[in-house]
Design an enzyme around this catalytic site. Structure first.
Site, short mmCIF file in Angstrom:
data_model
loop_
_atom_site.label_atom_id
_atom_site.label_comp_id
_atom_site.label_asym_id
_atom_site.label_seq_id
_atom_site.Cartn_x
_atom_site.Cartn_y
_atom_site.Cartn_z
N HIS A 259 0.83 -1.21 0.00
CA HIS A 259 0.00 0.00 0.00
C HIS A 259 0.86 1.25 0.00
O HIS A 259 2.09 1.21 0.11
CB HIS A 259 -0.96 0.00 1.19
CG HIS A 259 -0.27 0.03 2.53
ND1 HIS A 259 0.26 1.20 3.07
CD2 HIS A 259 -0.05 -0.94 3.46
CE1 HIS A 259 0.78 0.94 4.25
NE2 HIS A 259 0.62 -0.35 4.52
N SER B 88 1.59 4.22 -5.02
CA SER B 88 2.21 5.44 -4.51
C SER B 88 3.55 5.15 -3.83
O SER B 88 4.46 4.60 -4.45
CB SER B 88 1.23 6.13 -3.56
OG SER B 88 1.63 7.43 -3.26
N ASP C 243 -5.00 12.76 -11.17
CA ASP C 243 -4.24 12.61 -9.92
C ASP C 243 -3.56 13.93 -9.56
O ASP C 243 -2.73 14.44 -10.32
CB ASP C 243 -3.19 11.51 -10.08
CG ASP C 243 -2.61 11.07 -8.74
OD1 ASP C 243 -2.60 11.89 -7.79
OD2 ASP C 243 -2.17 9.92 -8.64
N HIS D 150 -5.88 9.72 -7.51
CA HIS D 150 -4.92 8.91 -6.77
C HIS D 150 -5.58 7.70 -6.10
O HIS D 150 -4.93 6.66 -5.95
CB HIS D 150 -4.26 9.79 -5.70
CG HIS D 150 -2.98 9.25 -5.18
ND1 HIS D 150 -1.86 9.09 -5.96
CD2 HIS D 150 -2.63 8.80 -3.93
CE1 HIS D 150 -0.87 8.59 -5.24
NE2 HIS D 150 -1.31 8.40 -4.00
#
Length: 483
Positions: free
Chosen positions: A208, A282, A430, A458
């Protein structure tokens, strides 16, 4: 023709005026925030002594040159900083970002520029100029000691783990947040999904992003994979060190090595993972690239979502500072730039925010469910709340900023691996990570495939299109088996 020329000049004038207003307001706002952070520094030190009976050093002190003795920590400030322990095998070498302790305020920057200009004028005197040159020549060491970091680490070396596991007064101490505080709990929280019958063909690791958790994957993708994928792959979604249900040690600096070691220990070694795919979002993309560079013979594919890659221009001597200014330009507009600047530049303001939000996460989740009647996907909020300030602050600086000079090397190693398929997804809308970052990754790895998703940002690059994204991932994994 004349009308279009007038309109063009008017547009330029308005743009310049808006930019000037933005910079002027930004200067005033961030000068005020500098003062607030300065005052909060004293407040937190006092309260730390009151509640924890321990003085908590922070990164407000500037680095000072000194000669180290045995047991000290040596810090290099030439772009890539390192901490070296000379008396303990627990921490021999750690890469840290100098942005942790080198974040000059706007006032200090203006003062520095003014002083430099005055010095330049004074150096017109040949005697002073010669003296200045002599001082420059005598600066032969490239190492300095950050006394604050020394204080922070000296208290940690040799301490018992039990003492270090006690949460700070400003962190949440509820049963869920402290569930990891057990003698046997030394690995990350891993949410896995195994085939119900037969052996898995390959494994998939999900990583994540910043202030998130494994829920980002398990609540969206895991339920939407096809029965064929569920029968062929073992799926592992980790909570990174300091986030979600994973350990949040107060003594950790959350460096790249620490994050990678915990992933290796909790997934690769614990489950005997060999051939595997990586899906990362990310900030997690940096860890994914580092893993792929370290295990080129095992990683079959990397799927990156909005990777935060900011190429450092040639001649730039302070890569970490350059990247920090790219992601946090200290501007009030656009709002995303203001939020990023607040998070990156202010150690004590962000600790206050974590104290108000993360420590009281149960209340905020209850109010959210009550007001929205469970119409909002609360798993995103749960991941957002489940961290400590120490974890978020160090991870942000040491992973995003601290790897500025290394990320290009990781990309080069991945590029040289013909057996690793690289696919990049980026939401066209984003505002957190600009789409140019993904284009820069493709320039480094020409064989990589970039998929720009219209009308997605995002988060909605996954949330809201989880079924489609699950199919896309399965196609990527299957294509590697056909090659």
């Amino acid at each position: 023709m004349q009308m279009s020329s007038v309109m063009g000049k008017t547009k330029i004038l308005l743009t310049m005026s808006a930019r000037f207003i933005n910079e002027a307001i930004s200067f005033l706002v961030f000068c005020f925030l500098d003062l607030v952070d300065f005052l909060l520094c004293f407040l937190f030190k006092s309260v730390d002594m009151l509640f924890d009976s321990e003085f908590r050093p922070c990164y407000c002190s500037s680095a000072k040159e000194a000669i180290t003795s045995s047991g000290k920590i040596l810090v290099s400030e030439q772009g890539e900083s390192k901490i070296v322990s000379l008396s303990s095998t627990k921490l021999m070498l750690e890469d840290i970002s100098d942005t942790l302790y080198s974040r000059p305020s706007l006032v200090s920057e203006v003062s520095r520029l003014t002083m430099n200009e005055l010095k330049r004028l004074k150096l017109e005197d040949p005697v002073l100029a010669q003296s200045k040159r002599g001082n420059n020549n005598s600066r032969c060491s490239s190492f300095t000691v950050n006394t604050t970091i020394v204080e922070m680490l000296q208290g940690k070396i040799g301490k018992h783990d039990v003492n270090n596991q006690i949460p700070r007064w400003s962190d949440c101490d509820c049963k869920e947040c402290c569930s990891w505080i057990q003698p046997s709990k030394t690995t990350l929280y891993v949410k896995s999904q195994f085939p119900t019958s037969g052996e898995a063909r390959e494994d998939v690791l999900f990583i994540h992003g910043f202030i998130s958790s494994s829920l980002f994957w398990t609540e969206t993708l895991f339920p939407n994979f096809s029965s064929e994928a569920k029968s062929n792959y073992r799926l592992f979604a980790v909570d990174l060190l300091g986030f979600g249900k994973s350990p949040k040690p107060s003594e950790s600096l959350y460096t790249l090595r620490e994050h990678l070691d915990m992933i290796e220990k909790s997934v690769l070694e614990a489950h005997k993972v060999e051939s595997f795919h990586i899906v990362a979002h990310s900030l997690g993309s940096i860890l994914a690239l580092a893993l792929a560079a370290k295990y080129p013979q095992y990683v079959k594919s990397i799927t990156l979502l909005a990777p935060p890659y900011y190429p450092v221009p040639k001649g730039e001597t302070q890569a970490t500072q350059y990247v920090m200014r790219q992601i946090a330009p200290r501007r009030v507009w656009p709002p995303m730039a203001f939020g990023a600047s607040l998070v990156c530049w202010y150690e004590h303001i962000t600790r206050m925010i974590c104290f108000l939000i993360c420590k009281n996460h149960r209340l905020w989740l209850f109010l959210t469910r009550l007001i929205t009647r469970n119409r909002v996907r609360t798993f995103l909020l749960e991941g957002f709340f489940s961290h400590t300030h120490n974890a978020a602050w160090h991870t942000l600086h040491n992973i995003i900023c601290g790897t500025a000079a290394k990320l290009g090397t990781y990309l080069e190693k991945v590029k040289e691996n013909p057996n690793c398929k690289v696919t990049i997804f980026h939401g066209k809308n984003d505002e957190v990570i600009p789409i140019e970052c993904s284009y820069d990754v493709v320039r480094m790895i020409p064989s990589a495939e970039l998929r720009v998703i219209d009308d997605k940002d995002h988060i909605t690059i996954v949330v809201g299109r989880q079924k489609d994204f699950a199919r896309e991932l399965e196609e990527i994994w299957n294509s590697t088996n056909k090659n």
